[in-house]
Design an enzyme around this catalytic site. Structure first.
Site, mmCIF file in Angstrom:
data_model
loop_
_atom_site.group_PDB
_atom_site.id
_atom_site.type_symbol
_atom_site.label_atom_id
_atom_site.label_comp_id
_atom_site.label_asym_id
_atom_site.label_seq_id
_atom_site.Cartn_x
_atom_site.Cartn_y
_atom_site.Cartn_z
ATOM 1 N N HIS A 307 41.706 26.401 39.733
ATOM 2 C CA HIS A 307 41.127 25.244 40.393
ATOM 3 C C HIS A 307 41.915 24.023 39.993
ATOM 4 C CE1 HIS A 307 38.158 22.359 41.799
ATOM 5 N NE2 HIS A 307 37.660 23.343 42.511
ATOM 6 N N ASP A 364 34.138 30.548 44.439
ATOM 7 C CA ASP A 364 34.375 31.529 45.495
ATOM 8 C C ASP A 364 34.445 32.954 44.976
ATOM 9 O OD1 ASP A 364 34.487 29.828 47.678
ATOM 10 O OD2 ASP A 364 36.477 29.157 47.104
#
Ligand code: ACO
Length: 430
Positions: A307, A364
């Protein structure tokens, strides 16, 4: 903390103001750098650039903190419903009971689409990805619901537009799915709450109402809450940038949906499932997949890992991982894809490659498994993300328009193309 920074260029010192946020963030204000020095800052992908001051969402990527309007996302996921969290974002504070009832009634009132909107769905080939349909139809809504005044300049128009968008996006999402499988559209029901109504429009058939499972409804509420905002990510920055040109709110949100459809943004949850399926089909060989993902500059990445902001465990992944176990235990027993996901996570977190680069599972990684467990087809995963992110986008659009000065967004560049070259007529070109 410093109030000024000093920059030395070509032997000359320049003083730059420093801005501070409420949680200790600080930024060097370079808004007048070019006019003072003729230099600009260079920051590809904006990793070190604050594009605005915002009071909506706070993230500390090193500590794994995410708060909406100051409230930790863990508390919201535990205690709130999606529409209450949406209200918090859209209007700045948690609603009273009367305010929540007003909001909820507005969502029910506006859930149906104008009958002519249905025709749009038939114009797409049935193979069209639902994200494409979602962004196109949301953009088209501006033709059906032109705002009497600019929503950024009139509170009542803002409220009504926010409600319309929130109510209709869910219906458009469900219709895009029905279109893709060739089933008739199912109208929203007035007696169902937001998430239950979505499940009804997705899975009911004419004269055959879908039996809505309370755990599936709760799971959807949690997933939407976890996705509701994430400050200046790619799609939200897109909404703000498009809106800064005074494009209408529907067009701005449609642009955000398009940005979110990319496989390394909101499409990653679909990618995760495809990756787990691929590993499963290949006999569950985690090692070979991992080895490929760890080859430097490999086009293969471990989907759902890494991320831009979180350099520790994504707090949303922590919540959803727990829920993922709960829902699968209760409803489906053990899913082989979950087993693969757990092993993959455990193995990756031990690898020097991932440790060195601070790559942890993001939201996710688990959201796809939960969605799968409640029957949502894979190509609808990014759409689910978009429904969740909508209140964040709307709120950022409004905040951007109210900022002072609300200038059009316009980054600069460092030109590296050819120097001045003369035009050569075609008959003598080599
Ligand atoms: N698998 C393998 N290696 C990775 C991964 C991954 N998932 N993510 C990053 N890396 C490596 C890169 O190859 C790079 O290695 P290098 O230093 O040897 O060149 C290093 O880690 C840094 O990666 P960047 O791409 O520079 O990190 P960036 O912050 O630009 O990208 C991103 C973040 C796009 C999320 C990236 O980690 C990625 O592609 N992850 C997989 C897709 C994904 O899960 N996206 C969802 C994001 S969350 C969201 O939108 C809700």
């Amino acid at each position: 903390m410093a109030d000024k920074a000093e920059l030395k260029i070509d032997g000359k010192a320049y003083e730059l103001p420093v801005v501070h946020g409420t949680e200790g963030d600080s930024g060097i204000d370079v808004s007048e750098l070019r006019s003072k020095t003729s230099y600009i800052t260079y920051d590809p992908a904006f990793g070190n650039t604050g594009s605005c001051q915002s009071a909506i969402c706070y993230i500390d990527g090193e500590k794994g903190i995410l708060r909406y309007r100051g409230i930790p996302v863990e508390q919201l996921a535990e205690n709130s419903r999606f529409i209450e969290t949406a209200y918090l974002l859209l209007f700045g504070q948690l609603p009273t009971e009367a305010e929540l009832n007003w909001f909820s009634a507005g969502l029910t009132e506006n859930a149906a689409l104008h009958d002519d909107v249905r025709h749009f769905f038939y114009g797409f080939p049935s193979t069209t990805h639902p994200m494409v349909i979602l962004s196109s139809v949301v953009c088209a809504l501006s033709g059906f619901h032109p705002t009497p005044k600019d929503p950024a300049e009139d509170d009542e128009v803002y409220k009504q537009t926010a409600i319309k968008l929130m109510a209709k996006v869910r219906t458009i999402a469900a219709y895009s799915y029905k279109r893709s499988i060739g089933q008739p559209f199912i109208y929203p029901r007035r007696d169902l709450k937001y998430c239950a109504n979505f499940l009804h429009m997705m899975f009911s058939l004419p004269y055959e109402d879908f039996n809505i499972d309370v755990d599936a409804e709760r799971a959807l509420n949690i997933l939407f809450i976890l996705h509701a905002d994430h400050e200046q990510n790619c799609s939200t920055s897109t909404v703000r940038l498009v809106g800064s040109a005074r494009a209408n709110i529907y067009a701005s949100i449609a642009a955000g949906i398009s940005a979110l459809s990319g496989p390394i943004h909101g499409g990653a949850n679909q990618d995760v499932m495809e990756m787990l399926e691929e590993i499963h089909q290949a006999g569950g060989n985690i090692d070979s997949y991992l080895s490929e993902a760890m080859i430097p500059n490999s086009s293969k990445r471990l989907s759902g890992f890494g991320h831009r902001i979180y350099k520790t465990y994504d707090p949303r992944a922590k919540i959803i991982k727990e829920y993922c176990h709960k829902i699968l235990r209760k409803h489906k027993g053990t899913d082989p894809l979950l087993e693969i996901a757990m092993k993959l996570e455990e193995r990756a977190l031990r690898e020097e490659y991932f440790i060195k680069r601070n790559l942890y599972p993001n939201v996710d990684f688990y959201s796809g498994i939960v969605l799968k467990a409640i029957g949502i087809p894979t190509n609808m995963f990014p759409v689910m993300f978009a429904i969740g992110r909508l209140p964040g986008w709307i709120t950022h659009w409004k905040e951007m328009r109210e900022s002072k000065p609300a200038k059009i967004g316009r980054p600069r560049q460092i030109y590296v193309g050819p120097e001045r070259t003369d035009y050569v007529p075609i008959d003598i070109r080599k």
